[in-house]
Design an enzyme around this catalytic site. Structure first.
Site, PDB file in Angstrom:
ATOM      1  N   HIS A 101       0.836  -1.197   0.000  1.00 32.09           N
ATOM      2  CA  HIS A 101       0.000   0.000   0.000  1.00 32.09           C
ATOM      3  C   HIS A 101       0.871   1.249   0.000  1.00 32.09           C
ATOM      4  O   HIS A 101       2.062   1.210   0.297  1.00 32.09           O
ATOM      5  CB  HIS A 101      -0.907   0.035   1.235  1.00 32.09           C
ATOM      6  CG  HIS A 101      -0.156   0.117   2.544  1.00 32.09           C
ATOM      7  ND1 HIS A 101       0.501  -0.961   3.090  1.00 32.09           N
ATOM      8  CD2 HIS A 101       0.044   1.149   3.387  1.00 32.09           C
ATOM      9  CE1 HIS A 101       1.070  -0.595   4.222  1.00 32.09           C
ATOM     10  NE2 HIS A 101       0.821   0.689   4.428  1.00 32.09           N
ATOM     11  N   ASP A 103       0.479   4.937   1.937  1.00 29.89           N
ATOM     12  CA  ASP A 103      -0.305   5.362   3.101  1.00 29.89           C
ATOM     13  C   ASP A 103      -1.450   6.304   2.728  1.00 29.89           C
ATOM     14  O   ASP A 103      -1.268   7.267   1.964  1.00 29.89           O
ATOM     15  CB  ASP A 103       0.596   6.086   4.116  1.00 29.89           C
ATOM     16  CG  ASP A 103       1.576   5.131   4.786  1.00 29.89           C
ATOM     17  OD1 ASP A 103       1.211   3.949   4.983  1.00 29.89           O
ATOM     18  OD2 ASP A 103       2.695   5.561   5.101  1.00 29.89           O
ATOM     19  N   HIS A 255       4.674   0.259   0.053  1.00 33.25           N
ATOM     20  CA  HIS A 255       5.451  -0.528   1.016  1.00 33.25           C
ATOM     21  C   HIS A 255       4.580  -1.585   1.680  1.00 33.25           C
ATOM     22  O   HIS A 255       3.347  -1.523   1.606  1.00 33.25           O
ATOM     23  CB  HIS A 255       6.089   0.375   2.081  1.00 33.25           C
ATOM     24  CG  HIS A 255       5.075   1.112   2.900  1.00 33.25           C
ATOM     25  ND1 HIS A 255       4.494   2.286   2.474  1.00 33.25           N
ATOM     26  CD2 HIS A 255       4.500   0.841   4.103  1.00 33.25           C
ATOM     27  CE1 HIS A 255       3.632   2.711   3.377  1.00 33.25           C
ATOM     28  NE2 HIS A 255       3.611   1.848   4.372  1.00 33.25           N
ATOM     29  N   ARG A 270       4.964   5.577  14.373  1.00 33.52           N
ATOM     30  CA  ARG A 270       4.989   6.211  13.048  1.00 33.52           C
ATOM     31  C   ARG A 270       4.394   7.613  13.113  1.00 33.52           C
ATOM     32  O   ARG A 270       3.328   7.813  13.693  1.00 33.52           O
ATOM     33  CB  ARG A 270       4.188   5.378  12.038  1.00 33.52           C
ATOM     34  CG  ARG A 270       4.188   5.953  10.631  1.00 33.52           C
ATOM     35  CD  ARG A 270       3.790   4.892   9.615  1.00 33.52           C
ATOM     36  NE  ARG A 270       2.390   4.548   9.702  1.00 33.52           N
ATOM     37  CZ  ARG A 270       1.414   5.179   9.034  1.00 33.52           C
ATOM     38  NH1 ARG A 270       1.698   6.193   8.241  1.00 33.52           N
ATOM     39  NH2 ARG A 270       0.164   4.784   9.151  1.00 33.52           N
TER      40      ARG A 270
HETATM   41  C1  SIN Z   1       3.210   0.862   7.699  1.00 31.75           C
HETATM   42  O1  SIN Z   1       2.659   0.363   6.748  1.00 31.75           O
HETATM   43  O2  SIN Z   1       2.882   1.969   8.144  1.00 31.75           O
HETATM   44  C2  SIN Z   1       4.307   0.180   8.445  1.00 31.75           C
HETATM   45  C3  SIN Z   1       4.899  -1.009   7.809  1.00 31.75           C
HETATM   46  C4  SIN Z   1       5.589  -1.852   8.820  1.00 31.75           C
HETATM   47  O3  SIN Z   1       5.150  -1.905   9.983  1.00 31.75           O
HETATM   48  O4  SIN Z   1       6.581  -2.480   8.488  1.00 31.75           O
END
Ligand code: SIN
Length: 280
Positions: A101, A103, A255, A270
């Site tokens: 995805h 974000d 990612h 995050r």
């Molecule tokens: C995410 O998609 O925000 C994080 C990815 C992860 O936790 O590796």
């Protein structure tokens, strides 16, 4: 750009660079900021090791690059509403982050960037992988590039994320999110505001269909694009250590967290940086 304030080592031929010679806990001086911003735009995701950050320092680092994206359904730290807590162990199942995805594409202005900080990592596994979405576009044939370039895609939170949100956060949270985030439209191919490069802008987690195509046509085309973007040649993968940081550009990457460590504990914080305009 030649870097004099930071050391930059590319991770793969596709994208990603490890940056050293910098302390994220301190405010960046102008030259270091300029070099880091350049490395971030060039390599699309930059990685840092051994950066012990307090929540305040994490937020302050991200805040040098823009305003904060409004938190969504992921829980935030009590005293730090801009820090999303992403925790996995036997009690917290890894959620939607394990599907490719970009974000927040379920909102009109998805976040520009994300700064992910590792507090606890499994002994093995739990890496994150990124795709260079410029390369994913540029490696399509010219007729395919021309075919998809005028298209618009629908991004909808309900198809893939609904069941997980319902399970993890409950019916009320799901209904609130559903009501506040109706499906949105984004171009299938977007142009990066700062670099001028085009990229493929669809993702398996949130892109539900292509506007104007029949359901089977849309499914077939999206499946083809998803398969194309997921070639290892378009990727890099980061092995986390405690106090590692990844900072990526959501305008040019996709990612996913790699779900190979359950039920080991993995705790990440995050901070999402807001963009200022809709993708186009
Ligand atoms: C995410 O998609 O925000 C994080 C990815 C992860 O936790 O590796």
């Amino acid at each position: 750009m030649g870097y004099t304030r930071i050391d930059v080592r590319p991770v793969t031929g596709a994208l990603g660079a490890e940056v050293s010679g910098i302390r994220l806990a301190e405010p960046l001086d102008e030259e270091t900021f300029t070099e880091l911003r350049d490395a971030w735009l060039t390599y699309q995701v930059v990685f840092f090791r051994d950066q012990e950050l307090t929540p305040e320092q994490h937020v302050a680092f991200a805040g040098q690059f823009g305003k904060f994206q409004k938190p969504g359904f992921v829980p935030t730290l009590e005293d730090h509403p801009n820090i999303r807590k992403q925790e996995m162990d036997e009690n917290h199942k890894i959620g939607s982050d394990v599907t490719w995805h970009t974000d927040d594409t379920f909102v009109e202005i998805p976040s520009m960037g994300s700064v992910l900080y590792a507090l606890e990592v499994p002994e093995a596994g739990g890496d994150t992988a990124w795709i260079n979405m410029h390369k994913a576009f540029e490696t399509l044939s010219e007729p395919m590039q021309a075919f998809i370039s005028p298209m618009t895609a629908i991004h909808d939170i309900s198809a893939t994320m609904g069941p997980g949100i319902l399970r993890d956060y409950g019916a009320e949270a799901w209904q609130k999110l559903r009501d506040s985030t109706p499906p949105v439209e984004h171009p299938v191919v977007r142009t990066h505001r700062e670099t001028g490069r085009k990229s493929l802008f669809v993702n398996p987690l949130l892109t539900s269909s292509i506007k104007g195509l029949s359901e089977p046509e849309s499914r077939m085309l999206l499946d083809l694009l998803f398969q194309h973007m997921q070639q290892p040649e378009n990727m890099c993968r980061f092995r986390w250590r405690k106090h590692s940081v990844a900072f990526w550009d959501n305008r040019s990457t996709a990612h996913k967290g790699i779900n190979d460590f359950f039920p080991a504990h993995r705790l990440m914080h995050r901070v999402a940086i807001a963009d200022t305009e809709r993708p186009r």
